[in-house]
Design a protein around this motif. Structure first.
Motif, PDB file in Angstrom:
ATOM      1  N   ALA A 172       0.836  -1.209   0.000  1.00  3.71           N
ATOM      2  CA  ALA A 172       0.000   0.000   0.000  1.00  3.71           C
ATOM      3  C   ALA A 172       0.866   1.254   0.000  1.00  3.71           C
ATOM      4  O   ALA A 172       0.573   2.236  -0.710  1.00  3.71           O
ATOM      5  CB  ALA A 172      -0.929  -0.011   1.218  1.00  3.71           C
TER       6      ALA A 172
ATOM      7  N   ASN B 199      -3.953   4.525  -5.918  1.00  5.29           N
ATOM      8  CA  ASN B 199      -4.856   4.438  -4.768  1.00  5.29           C
ATOM      9  C   ASN B 199      -4.814   3.009  -4.221  1.00  5.29           C
ATOM     10  O   ASN B 199      -5.297   2.081  -4.869  1.00  5.29           O
ATOM     11  CB  ASN B 199      -6.278   4.794  -5.202  1.00  5.29           C
TER      12      ASN B 199
ATOM     13  N   ILE C  98      -6.462   1.562  -1.804  1.00  4.35           N
ATOM     14  CA  ILE C  98      -7.792   0.992  -1.541  1.00  4.35           C
ATOM     15  C   ILE C  98      -8.395   0.463  -2.838  1.00  4.35           C
ATOM     16  O   ILE C  98      -8.922  -0.658  -2.893  1.00  4.35           O
ATOM     17  CB  ILE C  98      -8.717   2.043  -0.885  1.00  4.35           C
ATOM     18  N   ALA C  99      -8.301   1.276  -3.895  1.00  2.19           N
ATOM     19  CA  ALA C  99      -8.822   0.839  -5.191  1.00  2.19           C
ATOM     20  C   ALA C  99      -8.012  -0.348  -5.711  1.00  2.19           C
ATOM     21  O   ALA C  99      -8.569  -1.275  -6.322  1.00  2.19           O
ATOM     22  CB  ALA C  99      -8.761   1.996  -6.191  1.00  2.19           C
TER      23      ALA C  99
ATOM     24  N   PHE D 216      -6.341  -2.741  -3.947  1.00  2.03           N
ATOM     25  CA  PHE D 216      -6.671  -3.985  -3.241  1.00  2.03           C
ATOM     26  C   PHE D 216      -8.110  -4.415  -3.497  1.00  2.03           C
ATOM     27  O   PHE D 216      -8.406  -5.617  -3.509  1.00  2.03           O
ATOM     28  CB  PHE D 216      -6.418  -3.813  -1.743  1.00  2.03           C
ATOM     29  N   ALA D 217      -9.002  -3.455  -3.715  1.00  9.00           N
ATOM     30  CA  ALA D 217     -10.382  -3.812  -4.071  1.00  9.00           C
ATOM     31  C   ALA D 217     -10.413  -4.507  -5.431  1.00  9.00           C
ATOM     32  O   ALA D 217     -11.140  -5.495  -5.631  1.00  9.00           O
ATOM     33  CB  ALA D 217     -11.262  -2.563  -4.087  1.00  9.00           C
TER      34      ALA D 217
END
Length: 349
Positions: free
Chosen positions: A25, A34, A36-37, A39-40
């Protein structure tokens, strides 16, 4: 002390994975992505729909077996770097049987799987024999045998199993692990019945290591060869046996590709990395059967999920390789994690 060792064995892989993901991260943030994006997208790429789920299970299957191969050797005090070559030999043997005979499935499929195990076992026997009888280090021999397996299998595919073509014909349906209903249920992913074989082999490894006299001797030789010899154990026999069983697991990983994922064997320009990734799987799984299953799932999720990251989040797939490398780095640096755990434990008192 026993409690501390158990706690340590459980916490090190968990902490290593978390540190690897956190480091990934941070790297994403540094390069303007990003996390978060990212890993999503990775999660959706592994479990977003039935197709991705099927592909994840398909990827996990050979990882379990190659991880078991490395773990079994390590439990016996040996480092089998030749799992990749043993995968090739198992793949070749299973396809050879699959295209050469016309038998009912009840005979053909088990025969093809058994041939893969025997081929992998033979490829493990050679470095095991050299180690036991001549003291030749298994790492050197197995590394060289990876290249022998690669080019030997290419030659056999081109000159014996096909008329100069770059691949064999498909294995007979009676020797195939593929399943129409599983494929339809997962939007025609390449999932196959090999996953059941992999889980059964994990159970076999657990049983051999923890519930048999042979497993006790193998573990004893792995801990201390001199003490084992003094206790009356045949060290040479156990070294050879460990490499043979390790090679058999690796050969079965090749059968999963030859009879399941692809259904044929083609000329390879390089390694598949199934065997090399098996080293990471075994290390993260603490060389236990159950740990290898969990680690194989993690690596399958990372490998398949990574394919969705460039399109869904603009994150390059190479980042996942960095995360995997970091996870292995933290596992290899486990003594530092142990020091931190013990430090917190002392301060807690």
């Amino acid at each position: 002390m026993m409690f501390s060792n158990r706690l340590f064995n459980i916490l090190v892989p968990i902490i290593s994975v978390l540190l690897g993901l956190i480091s990934g991260a941070i790297i994403m943030l540094i390069f303007g992505y990003n996390p978060i994006a990212g890993f999503a997208a990775l999660w959706n790429g592994a479990f977003g729909d039935a197709y991705f789920f099927g592909e994840t299970i398909r990827q996990v299957t050979p990882y379990i077996l190659s991880g078991l191969a490395v773990a079994f050797a390590l439990r016996s005090g040996l480092l089998n770097i030749g799992v990749e070559g043993q995968v090739f030999m198992g793949w070749l043997a299973s396809v050879w049987i699959g295209i050469s005979f016309e038998l009912p499935m009840v005979l053909h499929l088990p025969l093809a799987i058994l041939a893969a195990a025997i081929a992998g076992a033979f490829w493990g026997f050679i470095p095991g024999l050299l180690k036991a009888k001549l003291g030749v280090h298994e790492v050197i021999v197995t590394i060289m045998m990876n290249y022998i397996a690669l080019y030997l299998s290419n030659s056999i595919v081109r000159n014996l199993l096909s008329d100069g073509a770059d691949r064999t014909e498909n294995v007979a349906a009676t020797a195939s692990l593929q399943s129409n209903w599983l494929a339809e249920m997962t939007f025609y992913s390449r999932i196959h019945y090999g996953f059941i074989v992999a889980l059964l082999m994990a159970l076999v490894m657990w049983f051999i290591i923890n519930r048999t006299t042979t497993g006790f001797e193998l573990r004893s030789v792995g801990f201390n060869q001199h003490a084992s010899k003094y206790a009356g154990m045949n060290v040479s026999k156990n070294i050879i046996l460990a490499m043979v069983i390790s090679g058999a697991f690796a050969g079965l990983a090749g059968a999963m590709e030859g009879l399941g994922t692809f259904g044929f064997m083609s000329i390879k320009s390089g390694f598949t990395n199934i065997g090399f990734d098996g080293i990471a799987v075994a290390l993260l799984g603490a060389n236990t059967a159950f740990g290898v299953i969990l680690a194989a799932f993690l690596f399958g999720i990372l490998k398949i999920g990574a394919l969705n990251m460039p399109t869904a989040a603009g994150v390059p797939t190479e980042l996942v390789e960095i995360i995997i490398a970091l996870i292995i780095f933290f596992v290899a640096s486990s003594y530092m994690i142990r020091w931190v755990i013990l430090r917190f434990k002392k301060e807690g008192k």
